[in-house]
Scaffold this active site. Structure first.
Site, PDB file in Angstrom:
ATOM      1  N   ALA A 138       0.807  -1.219   0.000  1.00 11.80           N
ATOM      2  CA  ALA A 138       0.000   0.000   0.000  1.00 11.80           C
ATOM      3  C   ALA A 138       0.838   1.266   0.000  1.00 11.80           C
ATOM      4  O   ALA A 138       0.442   2.280  -0.585  1.00 11.80           O
ATOM      5  CB  ALA A 138      -0.952  -0.006   1.194  1.00 11.80           C
ATOM      6  N   CYS A 167      -4.910  -3.752   0.595  1.00 16.04           N
ATOM      7  CA  CYS A 167      -5.539  -4.303   1.794  1.00 16.04           C
ATOM      8  C   CYS A 167      -4.551  -4.220   2.952  1.00 16.04           C
ATOM      9  O   CYS A 167      -3.469  -4.801   2.889  1.00 16.04           O
ATOM     10  CB  CYS A 167      -5.966  -5.744   1.556  1.00 16.04           C
ATOM     11  SG  CYS A 167      -6.667  -6.528   3.026  1.00 16.04           S
ATOM     12  N   ILE A 168      -4.942  -3.498   3.984  1.00 15.20           N
ATOM     13  CA  ILE A 168      -4.130  -3.351   5.186  1.00 15.20           C
ATOM     14  C   ILE A 168      -4.918  -3.948   6.344  1.00 15.20           C
ATOM     15  O   ILE A 168      -6.027  -3.499   6.639  1.00 15.20           O
ATOM     16  CB  ILE A 168      -3.816  -1.864   5.461  1.00 15.20           C
ATOM     17  CG1 ILE A 168      -3.224  -1.201   4.215  1.00 15.20           C
ATOM     18  CG2 ILE A 168      -2.878  -1.739   6.663  1.00 15.20           C
ATOM     19  CD1 ILE A 168      -3.209   0.316   4.276  1.00 15.20           C
ATOM     20  N   ILE A 169      -4.352  -4.962   6.967  1.00 12.31           N
ATOM     21  CA  ILE A 169      -5.015  -5.644   8.077  1.00 12.31           C
ATOM     22  C   ILE A 169      -4.262  -5.315   9.361  1.00 12.31           C
ATOM     23  O   ILE A 169      -3.032  -5.422   9.415  1.00 12.31           O
ATOM     24  CB  ILE A 169      -5.073  -7.162   7.835  1.00 12.31           C
ATOM     25  CG1 ILE A 169      -5.867  -7.443   6.554  1.00 12.31           C
ATOM     26  CG2 ILE A 169      -5.691  -7.882   9.034  1.00 12.31           C
ATOM     27  CD1 ILE A 169      -5.879  -8.892   6.115  1.00 12.31           C
ATOM     28  N   GLU A 210      -0.259  -6.236  15.391  1.00 15.54           N
ATOM     29  CA  GLU A 210      -0.032  -5.950  16.803  1.00 15.54           C
ATOM     30  C   GLU A 210       0.810  -4.707  17.032  1.00 15.54           C
ATOM     31  O   GLU A 210       1.073  -4.337  18.173  1.00 15.54           O
ATOM     32  CB  GLU A 210       0.652  -7.155  17.456  1.00 15.54           C
ATOM     33  CG  GLU A 210      -0.219  -8.394  17.452  1.00 15.54           C
ATOM     34  CD  GLU A 210       0.482  -9.600  18.051  1.00 15.54           C
ATOM     35  OE1 GLU A 210       1.600  -9.447  18.583  1.00 15.54           O
ATOM     36  OE2 GLU A 210      -0.108 -10.680  17.997  1.00 15.54           O
ATOM     37  N   HIS A 255       2.417  -0.161  12.972  1.00 19.54           N
ATOM     38  CA  HIS A 255       2.634  -0.186  11.521  1.00 19.54           C
ATOM     39  C   HIS A 255       1.326  -0.056  10.745  1.00 19.54           C
ATOM     40  O   HIS A 255       1.283   0.611   9.704  1.00 19.54           O
ATOM     41  CB  HIS A 255       3.367  -1.477  11.137  1.00 19.54           C
ATOM     42  CG  HIS A 255       3.807  -1.521   9.715  1.00 19.54           C
ATOM     43  ND1 HIS A 255       4.781  -0.676   9.213  1.00 19.54           N
ATOM     44  CD2 HIS A 255       3.414  -2.294   8.675  1.00 19.54           C
ATOM     45  CE1 HIS A 255       4.962  -0.933   7.935  1.00 19.54           C
ATOM     46  NE2 HIS A 255       4.143  -1.904   7.578  1.00 19.54           N
ATOM     47  N   ASN A 274     -10.203   5.446  -4.042  1.00 17.82           N
ATOM     48  CA  ASN A 274      -9.332   4.806  -3.068  1.00 17.82           C
ATOM     49  C   ASN A 274     -10.021   3.585  -2.468  1.00 17.82           C
ATOM     50  O   ASN A 274     -10.880   3.700  -1.612  1.00 17.82           O
ATOM     51  CB  ASN A 274      -8.932   5.786  -1.969  1.00 17.82           C
ATOM     52  CG  ASN A 274      -7.878   5.214  -1.049  1.00 17.82           C
ATOM     53  OD1 ASN A 274      -7.565   4.033  -1.095  1.00 17.82           O
ATOM     54  ND2 ASN A 274      -7.335   6.061  -0.198  1.00 17.82           N
ATOM     55  N   ARG A 310     -15.387  -7.726   2.434  1.00 16.88           N
ATOM     56  CA  ARG A 310     -15.458  -6.449   1.713  1.00 16.88           C
ATOM     57  C   ARG A 310     -14.837  -6.472   0.325  1.00 16.88           C
ATOM     58  O   ARG A 310     -15.054  -5.571  -0.472  1.00 16.88           O
ATOM     59  CB  ARG A 310     -14.762  -5.370   2.552  1.00 16.88           C
ATOM     60  CG  ARG A 310     -15.542  -5.003   3.788  1.00 16.88           C
ATOM     61  CD  ARG A 310     -14.694  -4.248   4.807  1.00 16.88           C
ATOM     62  NE  ARG A 310     -15.473  -3.821   5.954  1.00 16.88           N
ATOM     63  CZ  ARG A 310     -15.900  -4.609   6.925  1.00 16.88           C
ATOM     64  NH1 ARG A 310     -15.639  -5.896   6.894  1.00 16.88           N
ATOM     65  NH2 ARG A 310     -16.609  -4.141   7.930  1.00 16.88           N
TER      66      ARG A 310
END
Length: 154
Positions: free
Chosen positions: A60, A84-86, A89, A92, A117, A131
């Site tokens: 990303a 896709c940003i998951i 912990e 980041h 976007n 999604r």
């Protein structure tokens, strides 16, 4: 048409539009589904296959630089950012989500070029899977709608 009820917007017609797609490969199973849904919707809206350029970048954070290179070519009516940003912990997640989003927005404003976007941010893989198709399709619709709108304003 993020958040909009389907059928309440303008008639979308992608005929004659040239669209660029930048897809992050990180979380590739999700971004491949985003890209497939986006491409299918662009074609359904009348965008010619030969008028869709699709490139991939590692993640990303690299999406904005590829979008910038495409925008500087001045050949596109709209661009699409896919990623896709998951959440993990560490901090980041916030860094990548905030910086990629800010980069996409800045480019759109600087170049007066619509950029849909669809770099999705989720808490977990299950949310991303839920999604992936809708957000890919939404991105295509946003790109076409905004390209049509800007054509009337310029």
């Amino acid at each position: 048409m993020f958040g909009a009820e389907q059928g309440t917007g303008p008639q979308l017609n992608g005929a004659g539009l040239r669209i660029g797609i930048v897809q992050a490969r990180f979380n590739e199973s999700i971004t491949n589904a985003l890209a497939a849904a986006c491409r299918a919707e662009l074609l359904a809206l009348g965008v010619d296959e030969k008028n869709i350029d699709h490139v991939q970048v590692p993640g990303a954070l690299e999406v904005p630089v590829a979008l910038q290179a495409m925008a500087e070519r001045e050949q596109y009516d709209a661009l699409v950012a896919l990623g896709c940003i998951i959440r993990g912990e560490t901090y980041h997640f916030e860094l990548v989500a905030n910086e990629s989003g800010a980069g996409v927005t800045r480019l759109s404003l600087d170049h007066q070029l619509p950029i849909a976007n669809a770099i999705i941010t989720t808490e977990n893989m299950e949310q991303a899977i839920a999604r992936q198709t809708d957000k890919g399709r939404d991105a295509a619709r946003v790109a076409v709608e905004m390209a049509q709108l800007l054509a009337t304003l310029n």
